[in-house]
Design an enzyme around this catalytic site. Structure first.
Site, PDB file in Angstrom:
ATOM      1  N   ARG A  34       7.349 -17.499 -19.775  1.00 27.33           N
ATOM      2  CA  ARG A  34       8.371 -17.213 -20.787  1.00 27.33           C
ATOM      3  C   ARG A  34       9.631 -18.044 -20.555  1.00 27.33           C
ATOM      4  O   ARG A  34      10.260 -18.509 -21.500  1.00 27.33           O
ATOM      5  CB  ARG A  34       8.698 -15.713 -20.760  1.00 27.33           C
ATOM      6  CG  ARG A  34       9.664 -15.252 -21.831  1.00 27.33           C
ATOM      7  CD  ARG A  34       9.758 -13.728 -21.824  1.00 27.33           C
ATOM      8  NE  ARG A  34      10.114 -13.217 -20.512  1.00 27.33           N
ATOM      9  CZ  ARG A  34      11.366 -13.103 -20.065  1.00 27.33           C
ATOM     10  NH1 ARG A  34      12.381 -13.479 -20.825  1.00 27.33           N
ATOM     11  NH2 ARG A  34      11.599 -12.616 -18.856  1.00 27.33           N
ATOM     12  N   THR A  35       9.986 -18.243 -19.303  1.00 34.11           N
ATOM     13  CA  THR A  35      11.114 -19.101 -18.949  1.00 34.11           C
ATOM     14  C   THR A  35      10.571 -20.470 -18.551  1.00 34.11           C
ATOM     15  O   THR A  35       9.908 -20.599 -17.509  1.00 34.11           O
ATOM     16  CB  THR A  35      11.913 -18.491 -17.782  1.00 34.11           C
ATOM     17  OG1 THR A  35      12.283 -17.152 -18.116  1.00 34.11           O
ATOM     18  CG2 THR A  35      13.167 -19.301 -17.499  1.00 34.11           C
ATOM     19  N   LYS A  76       3.609  -7.969 -17.128  1.00 39.38           N
ATOM     20  CA  LYS A  76       3.822  -6.565 -16.802  1.00 39.38           C
ATOM     21  C   LYS A  76       2.981  -5.659 -17.688  1.00 39.38           C
ATOM     22  O   LYS A  76       2.855  -5.879 -18.892  1.00 39.38           O
ATOM     23  CB  LYS A  76       5.303  -6.220 -16.942  1.00 39.38           C
ATOM     24  CG  LYS A  76       5.668  -4.839 -16.450  1.00 39.38           C
ATOM     25  CD  LYS A  76       7.177  -4.608 -16.553  1.00 39.38           C
ATOM     26  CE  LYS A  76       7.541  -3.209 -16.064  1.00 39.38           C
ATOM     27  NZ  LYS A  76       9.001  -2.960 -16.177  1.00 39.38           N
ATOM     28  N   SER A 129      -7.366  -7.533  -6.720  1.00 41.79           N
ATOM     29  CA  SER A 129      -6.786  -6.997  -5.495  1.00 41.79           C
ATOM     30  C   SER A 129      -6.850  -8.015  -4.375  1.00 41.79           C
ATOM     31  O   SER A 129      -7.824  -8.747  -4.245  1.00 41.79           O
ATOM     32  CB  SER A 129      -7.509  -5.723  -5.053  1.00 41.79           C
ATOM     33  OG  SER A 129      -6.962  -5.249  -3.836  1.00 41.79           O
ATOM     34  N   GLY A 130      -5.815  -8.010  -3.567  1.00 48.64           N
ATOM     35  CA  GLY A 130      -5.755  -8.890  -2.409  1.00 48.64           C
ATOM     36  C   GLY A 130      -4.359  -9.355  -2.112  1.00 48.64           C
ATOM     37  O   GLY A 130      -4.129 -10.062  -1.126  1.00 48.64           O
ATOM     38  N   GLY A 131      -3.399  -8.965  -2.979  1.00 49.72           N
ATOM     39  CA  GLY A 131      -2.040  -9.416  -2.771  1.00 49.72           C
ATOM     40  C   GLY A 131      -1.917 -10.911  -2.994  1.00 49.72           C
ATOM     41  O   GLY A 131      -2.840 -11.571  -3.488  1.00 49.72           O
ATOM     42  N   LYS A 183     -10.058  -0.553 -10.560  1.00 47.49           N
ATOM     43  CA  LYS A 183      -8.892  -1.028  -9.806  1.00 47.49           C
ATOM     44  C   LYS A 183      -7.894   0.103  -9.572  1.00 47.49           C
ATOM     45  O   LYS A 183      -7.269   0.192  -8.505  1.00 47.49           O
ATOM     46  CB  LYS A 183      -8.217  -2.170 -10.559  1.00 47.49           C
ATOM     47  CG  LYS A 183      -6.924  -2.701  -9.913  1.00 47.49           C
ATOM     48  CD  LYS A 183      -7.125  -3.125  -8.469  1.00 47.49           C
ATOM     49  CE  LYS A 183      -6.004  -3.981  -7.912  1.00 47.49           C
ATOM     50  NZ  LYS A 183      -4.659  -3.503  -8.067  1.00 47.49           N
ATOM     51  N   HIS A 186      -9.272   2.105  -6.768  1.00 46.09           N
ATOM     52  CA  HIS A 186      -9.055   1.301  -5.558  1.00 46.09           C
ATOM     53  C   HIS A 186      -7.645   1.537  -5.022  1.00 46.09           C
ATOM     54  O   HIS A 186      -7.443   1.772  -3.822  1.00 46.09           O
ATOM     55  CB  HIS A 186      -9.250  -0.182  -5.894  1.00 46.09           C
ATOM     56  CG  HIS A 186      -8.717  -1.147  -4.878  1.00 46.09           C
ATOM     57  ND1 HIS A 186      -7.371  -1.396  -4.699  1.00 46.09           N
ATOM     58  CD2 HIS A 186      -9.354  -1.938  -3.979  1.00 46.09           C
ATOM     59  CE1 HIS A 186      -7.193  -2.282  -3.748  1.00 46.09           C
ATOM     60  NE2 HIS A 186      -8.384  -2.624  -3.288  1.00 46.09           N
ATOM     61  N   ASN A 187      -6.653   1.495  -5.903  1.00 46.71           N
ATOM     62  CA  ASN A 187      -5.271   1.678  -5.462  1.00 46.71           C
ATOM     63  C   ASN A 187      -5.013   3.104  -4.992  1.00 46.71           C
ATOM     64  O   ASN A 187      -4.212   3.323  -4.079  1.00 46.71           O
ATOM     65  CB  ASN A 187      -4.312   1.307  -6.591  1.00 46.71           C
ATOM     66  CG  ASN A 187      -4.214  -0.193  -6.794  1.00 46.71           C
ATOM     67  OD1 ASN A 187      -5.090  -0.944  -6.373  1.00 46.71           O
ATOM     68  ND2 ASN A 187      -3.158  -0.640  -7.443  1.00 46.71           N
ATOM     69  N   GLU A 190      -6.203   3.230  -1.561  1.00 47.59           N
ATOM     70  CA  GLU A 190      -5.206   2.496  -0.769  1.00 47.59           C
ATOM     71  C   GLU A 190      -4.017   3.390  -0.423  1.00 47.59           C
ATOM     72  O   GLU A 190      -3.553   3.403   0.725  1.00 47.59           O
ATOM     73  CB  GLU A 190      -4.755   1.275  -1.560  1.00 47.59           C
ATOM     74  CG  GLU A 190      -3.677   0.445  -0.915  1.00 47.59           C
ATOM     75  CD  GLU A 190      -3.159  -0.635  -1.851  1.00 47.59           C
ATOM     76  OE1 GLU A 190      -1.948  -0.898  -1.852  1.00 47.59           O
ATOM     77  OE2 GLU A 190      -3.980  -1.214  -2.609  1.00 47.59           O
ATOM     78  N   TYR A 191      -3.515   4.144  -1.408  1.00 47.54           N
ATOM     79  CA  TYR A 191      -2.420   5.088  -1.147  1.00 47.54           C
ATOM     80  C   TYR A 191      -2.800   6.025   0.002  1.00 47.54           C
ATOM     81  O   TYR A 191      -2.008   6.283   0.909  1.00 47.54           O
ATOM     82  CB  TYR A 191      -2.138   5.938  -2.393  1.00 47.54           C
ATOM     83  CG  TYR A 191      -1.158   5.377  -3.384  1.00 47.54           C
ATOM     84  CD1 TYR A 191      -1.269   4.076  -3.864  1.00 47.54           C
ATOM     85  CD2 TYR A 191      -0.132   6.170  -3.885  1.00 47.54           C
ATOM     86  CE1 TYR A 191      -0.373   3.587  -4.803  1.00 47.54           C
ATOM     87  CE2 TYR A 191       0.768   5.686  -4.825  1.00 47.54           C
ATOM     88  CZ  TYR A 191       0.640   4.390  -5.284  1.00 47.54           C
ATOM     89  OH  TYR A 191       1.527   3.910  -6.207  1.00 47.54           O
ATOM     90  N   ARG A 289       4.915  10.115  -1.003  1.00 52.38           N
ATOM     91  CA  ARG A 289       5.847   9.079  -1.458  1.00 52.38           C
ATOM     92  C   ARG A 289       6.965   9.688  -2.300  1.00 52.38           C
ATOM     93  O   ARG A 289       8.137   9.312  -2.168  1.00 52.38           O
ATOM     94  CB  ARG A 289       5.105   8.012  -2.265  1.00 52.38           C
ATOM     95  CG  ARG A 289       4.144   7.175  -1.457  1.00 52.38           C
ATOM     96  CD  ARG A 289       3.738   5.928  -2.222  1.00 52.38           C
ATOM     97  NE  ARG A 289       2.701   5.179  -1.545  1.00 52.38           N
ATOM     98  CZ  ARG A 289       2.349   3.936  -1.868  1.00 52.38           C
ATOM     99  NH1 ARG A 289       2.964   3.324  -2.874  1.00 52.38           N
ATOM    100  NH2 ARG A 289       1.399   3.308  -1.214  1.00 52.38           N
ATOM    101  N   ARG A 450      -8.360  36.850 -13.488  1.00 56.49           N
ATOM    102  CA  ARG A 450      -8.266  36.262 -14.831  1.00 56.49           C
ATOM    103  C   ARG A 450      -8.896  37.184 -15.877  1.00 56.49           C
ATOM    104  O   ARG A 450      -8.396  37.324 -16.989  1.00 56.49           O
ATOM    105  CB  ARG A 450      -8.948  34.884 -14.852  1.00 56.49           C
ATOM    106  CG  ARG A 450      -8.226  33.837 -14.004  1.00 56.49           C
ATOM    107  CD  ARG A 450      -8.963  32.496 -14.016  1.00 56.49           C
ATOM    108  NE  ARG A 450      -8.866  31.870 -15.333  1.00 56.49           N
ATOM    109  CZ  ARG A 450      -9.908  31.612 -16.112  1.00 56.49           C
ATOM    110  NH1 ARG A 450     -11.140  31.943 -15.730  1.00 56.49           N
ATOM    111  NH2 ARG A 450      -9.735  31.051 -17.287  1.00 56.49           N
TER     112      ARG A 450
END
Length: 473
Positions: A34-35, A76, A129-131, A183, A186-187, A190-191, A289, A450
């Site tokens: 974009r820039t 994003k 994934s893999g950073g 994915k 997966h995250n 990871e958490y 967190r 109940r």
């Protein structure tokens, strides 16, 4: 001038590394940001001398690509993806393919696949994934969408992905938003594992009195074990071993104890609740967190607690034996994180007709990705042996681990409770294991209550049917 094989939109760190990966593997590329100054900086810097060109405008970018066009968007998640699709779509032609390589919500991807396929464009929602390092050297890739759309990018992604003994760490995941859902899970796993290792660090420091180097030595030993050898254990050792250049002390002790969460952990938990799948270890990690972000409250509240424990010391093992009870607690909690994630994948596969191959998912997570670990070979083997395995912990190898490691987990949770030290992932894992292996839980009383207040009815153990009792006079 020859047209480029591959186009990338979004020159963030991940985008830059992925396009350099593609170029290194023989795919000429054109990039757009974009820039435009960012594009020029990249071409003059890391992209210099590569078979990569830049475009100042999107029409120029699209025109520089060979047909059918393959365009990877690294923007994003959320509205920016929809905005980019709306801007790009009028420039595309039948058969062109868009790939969303960000962490998008899988239901958004489901919608986008339907919209774009109806207009004769291909659309892939691909978890990556893999950073930054993995993106450059070879990530784990989780593409979902129509099979024909995947076939159009398969030669590209198979060469870009991390390579392990039994092949590249990429496979066709399934239709619609399957790739992004995998994915997301997966995250979530990871958490869980990150929090498990953080709790182990806290206990070694507060209960065993170990410093950073001593803890790093313990982690180094753990990383030699099949059950714990992993990228996350490896980098935890690195973090604990790193010294602050100014003070000479452990750098980790100077870092503020407030962690954020970008959404995928939350999406994992929300999906699990919607699908009725228990993921208590993963939820505990997410909640930890959130609690950590309440730092001002915690600092103000700490001195007000008068019911302090008599001692914060309890047996955790010694560095010489690898902190055996704590090691066993970490192994079992990590297994529980994977088990909960795989159960959630199976439930989503049934609900959305994804036809997920859980063994194949285990295979593509073995390299490149953040949760890569030797344990994934065992997970792959378990689902090859029994694709309908109801819970990973019931596989013979994993069941042996549960029986072997459970005493250590119980010892750690009991000791931490008496010492007043929060261990949410260890505690939740113990409850999860105890519940899975308990034939009769007390929810029979919940059902009675109940029915008592709301006439919700209940089932009986001795005969079929639904029943109601007038409990109150």
């Amino acid at each position: 001038m020859a047209k480029a094989h591959f186009g990338l939109i979004g020159l963030g760190v991940m985008g830059e590394n992925l396009v350099l990966n593609a170029e290194r593997n023989g795919f000429s590329s054109v990039v757009y940001n974009r820039t435009y100054t960012k594009t020029l900086e990249f071409l003059a810097g890391r992209g210099a001398g590569k078979d990569i060109t830049g475009a100042e405008t999107l029409p120029e970018f699209v025109a520089a690509l060979e047909r059918p066009r393959r365009i990877l968007m690294m923007v994003k998640a959320g509205q920016p993806v929809d905005d980019m699709i709306a801007t790009l779509s009028p420039l595309l032609e039948e058969g062109d393919l868009l790939i969303d390589g960000g962490n998008s919500l899988y239901t958004d991807t489901e919608r986008r696949v339907k919209e774009l396929e109806s207009r004769s464009f291909g659309y892939i929602g691909m978890g990556v994934s893999g950073g930054a390092k993995g993106a450059l050297e070879g990530p784990s890739m989780m593409p979902g969408g129509t099979r024909s759309a995947y076939d159009a990018i398969e030669p590209l992604v198979r060469r870009m992905a991390a390579q392990v003994d039994d092949g590249p760490c990429v496979t066709y995941i399934g239709p619609g938003g399957a790739g992004h859902f995998v994915k997301t899970v997966h995250n979530g796993i990871e958490y869980g594992i990150e929090q498990i290792l953080a709790e182990a660090y806290d206990l070694m420091k507060r209960c065993a009195g170990l410093g950073g180097i001593a803890m790093a030595d313990v982690l180094a030993g753990w990383n030699q074990l099949e059950e714990l050898s992993s990228f996350l254990v490896e980098i935890t050792e690195v973090c604990l071993r790193t010294r602050d250049p100014e003070t000479g002390g452990d750098l980790v002790e100077l870092i503020v104890d407030a962690a954020g969460q970008k959404g995928t952990g939350l999406w994992t938990v929300e999906s699990a609740l919607e699908m009725g799948v228990p993921v208590p270890t993963i939820y505990a990690a997410l909640n930890a967190r959130v609690l950590s972000s309440l730092r001002p409250l915690r600092l103000a509240a700490e001195p007000k607690l008068t019911a302090l424990p008599a001692s914060t010391s309890f047996p955790l093992g010694t560095p010489a034996d690898g902190m055996a009870p704590l090691r066993d607690a970490c192994i079992l909690a990590a297994i529980a994180s994977y088990a909960q994630g795989m159960d959630l994948l199976r439930a989503a596969s049934d609900l959305h007709d994804y036809h997920l191959d859980l063994a194949a998912i285990g295979q593509i997570w073995k390299g490149g990705c953040i949760i890569r670990a030797r344990l994934l070979q065992r997970i792959q083997d378990a689902y090859r042996l029994d694709p309908a395995l109801p819970n990973l912990m019931l596989d013979p190898w994993f069941l042996e681990q549960v029986n072997q490691r459970l005493p250590g987990l119980r010892q750690v949770v009991a000791g931490a409770a008496l010492a007043g030290i929060p261990v949410p992932c260890f505690s939740s894992t113990l409850d999860y294991v105890n519940s899975i292996f308990t034939g009769r839980l007390p929810q029979n009383l919940v059902q009675a209550m109940r029915d008592c207040f709301g006439s919700h009815t209940y089932e009986r153990t001795d005969r079929p049917g639904s029943f109601h009792t007038e409990w109150l006079p």
